[in-house]
Design an enzyme around this catalytic site. Structure first.
Site, short mmCIF file in Angstrom:
data_model
loop_
_atom_site.label_atom_id
_atom_site.label_comp_id
_atom_site.label_asym_id
_atom_site.label_seq_id
_atom_site.Cartn_x
_atom_site.Cartn_y
_atom_site.Cartn_z
CG HIS A 126 -1.89 0.99 1.42
ND1 HIS A 126 -1.61 2.25 1.89
CD2 HIS A 126 -3.22 0.96 1.17
CE1 HIS A 126 -2.74 2.95 1.94
NE2 HIS A 126 -3.73 2.21 1.50
CG ASP A 203 0.81 -2.40 6.06
OD1 ASP A 203 -0.10 -2.57 6.89
OD2 ASP A 203 0.65 -1.81 4.98
CD GLN A 206 -6.41 -4.93 4.17
OE1 GLN A 206 -7.29 -5.68 4.58
NE2 GLN A 206 -6.69 -3.70 3.76
CE LYS A 229 -7.00 -0.53 6.39
NZ LYS A 229 -7.75 0.02 5.25
CB CYS A 368 -3.64 3.19 -1.56
SG CYS A 368 -4.75 4.55 -1.27
N1 7TS Z 1 -1.65 -0.92 4.58
C1 7TS Z 1 -2.53 -1.71 3.96
C2 7TS Z 1 -2.12 -3.09 3.55
C3 7TS Z 1 -3.82 -1.23 3.74
O1 7TS Z 1 -4.71 -2.04 3.14
C4 7TS Z 1 -4.17 0.06 4.16
C5 7TS Z 1 -5.52 0.66 3.89
C6 7TS Z 1 -3.20 0.83 4.82
C7 7TS Z 1 -1.95 0.30 5.01
C8 7TS Z 1 -3.48 2.20 5.34
O2 7TS Z 1 -4.39 2.14 6.37
P1 7TS Z 1 -4.99 3.49 7.00
O3 7TS Z 1 -5.92 3.02 8.05
O4 7TS Z 1 -3.85 4.27 7.48
O5 7TS Z 1 -5.69 4.17 5.85
N2 7TS Z 1 -6.17 0.10 2.82
C9 7TS Z 1 -7.26 0.62 2.19
C10 7TS Z 1 -7.86 -0.03 1.12
O6 7TS Z 1 -7.47 -1.09 0.66
N3 7TS Z 1 -8.90 0.71 0.69
O7 7TS Z 1 -9.01 1.79 1.47
C11 7TS Z 1 -7.99 1.74 2.40
#
Ligand code: 7TS
Length: 412
Positions: A126, A203, A206, A229, A368
């Protein structure tokens, strides 16, 4: 289909948002990779907090402030236990995964990365696990290298040793891709990184919501994830090994992160507060505890088993539709509950709009993860992502709607 350990219809009852219709159709929520829905217990925990104990924490000597502080710190300990960290001092609240990763880049990174050093990431990442390292590398004159993927979205195993070298100081890797769904060979990567003396930032955005994650077993140096999430509020968490966190300079300066402030210098607070400047998201921190309680009650092995079954079922159904290109591994054991796909007839945004008319929430775009899309020659994909409340019937509706989309675009 068997759903070992989980009673999905009972789980669905716990999620008020799922009980509605959209455009006259029962809502099918297939965008949990972006953010998950929330169970009643989480929603109620907010209500209870604001109705009964709302107060700023750490400073108050009155009952409400003491209770809010106790619950906020109590939730931190629940999250600590959930990922099996050794101490609550290793658990830092952040805004989200993105901020957690930037915290590491701006503190550990700026203090330790020098000109000529190498940082390693992967093509599966991401943007939040690429851009902070790019910025750091540019500032320091370091290089950012990538472990590449094969046609099925698996990291090339021979590159684990060839890209992570004696010059590598930091390895930033996801446990699960939010586009290809790939579950990465995290143990092998951490072992290689440590063998060359590099620090590993995982990271977990997920993975922590979808499978058991044990930071001591992994032996990762940092792990970032997002509460929103995993059934919880909009808050993030950074786990870091205590010795590393102790040695790192602070991130933001201000109240709460200090022990003493003088005209010309300050002394930092103990962990974890050294990294939590200013009034934190008190309600969100507390409510995170309710989300952890809910997931712990289900058992993360059961969560993974349910999603594995669901993705296996979905892959089988997708395979029966001609001309659909699926991104990522075709083996359900090698991937999580995320399916990004492309069909030749229609743009993902048009597809997602038609899905919406059927009450189905899917996401369209690059999610992203532009380097991964670029690598596969894709401008964008449509993505369905699953969680504990999704069912095989919903997969059937996804596939039926996909067939309908193809009919619509064929005749145009
Ligand atoms: N890393 C991964 C693997 C992600 O899927 C996401 C967010 C992030 C980092 C960032 O997370 P945040 O909470 O800081 O935004 N992924 C997604 C997505 O797949 N669609 O919207 C956000």
């Amino acid at each position: 289909m068997t759903q070992p350990g989980l009673n999905i219809s009972a789980i669905r009852e716990d999620f008020p948002i799922l009980q509605q219709t959209v455009h006259g159709k029962p809502l099918v929520y297939l965008d949990s990779a972006a953010t998950s829905q929330k169970p009643e217990t989480v929603i109620r925990a907010f209500d209870t907090y604001y109705r009964t104990i709302n107060a700023n924490i750490h400073r108050g000597v009155y009952t409400l402030a003491e209770e809010a502080t106790a619950q906020y710190e109590g939730a931190r300990k629940k999250i600590q236990k959930f990922i099996n960290a050794k101490s609550f001092r290793e658990m830092i609240y952040t805004r989200n995964t993105t901020e957690a990763l930037n915290l590491v880049a701006q503190t550990w990174g700026r203090a330790n990365i020098r000109a000529g050093d190498e940082i390693v990431s992967t093509l599966l990442e991401h943007h939040s696990n690429i851009v902070p390292w790019q910025m750091l590398a540019q500032e320091k004159g370091a290089t950012l290298n990538f472990i590449e993927v094969d046609a099925q979205g698996q990291l090339l195993p021979e590159q684990i040793a060839s890209v992570i070298t004696a010059r590598t100081k930091l390895v930033a890797i996801t446990m699960m891709s939010n586009v290809a769904g790939t579950i990465t060979p995290i143990d092998a990567i951490i072992a290689r990184a440590h063998a060359v003396g590099a620090v590993v930032v995982v990271d977990g955005a997920q993975s922590v919501p979808h499978m058991p994650v044990d930071v001591q077993a992994l032996d990762c140096d940092f792990l970032a994830f997002s509460g929103h999430k995993m059934l919880g509020p909009f808050i993030g968490v950074l786990y870091g090994k205590r010795a590393l966190l102790e040695a790192m300079p602070p991130f933001l300066g201000g109240g709460d992160m200090i022990r003493e402030v003088h005209r010309d210098h300050s002394k930092w607070n103990e962990l974890p507060w050294k990294f939590e400047a200013g009034t934190p998201s008190v309600a969100e921190g507390i409510v995170m505890g309710a989300a952890i309680d809910y997931l712990s009650g289900l058992g993360m092995a059961n969560v993974r088993a349910h999603e594995r079954e669901l993705v296996a079922y979905a892959l089988e159904k997708f395979a029966a539709v001609d001309g659909v290109r699926i991104v990522g591994p075709l083996d359900p054991d090698a991937r999580g509950g995320v399916i990004a796909f492309e069909i030749p007839e229609a743009h993902p945004h048009d597809i997602a709009q038609i899905f919406d008319r059927e009450g189905i929430c899917v996401r369209a775009g690059h999610h992203c993860a532009m380097p991964l899309h670029e690598h596969y020659g894709l401008a964008a994909t449509t993505r369905a992502s699953f969680y504990i409340y999704n069912t095989p019937d919903e997969v059937d509706r996804l596939i039926a709607t996909l067939k309908k989309v193809r009919e619509i675009f064929k005749t145009q």
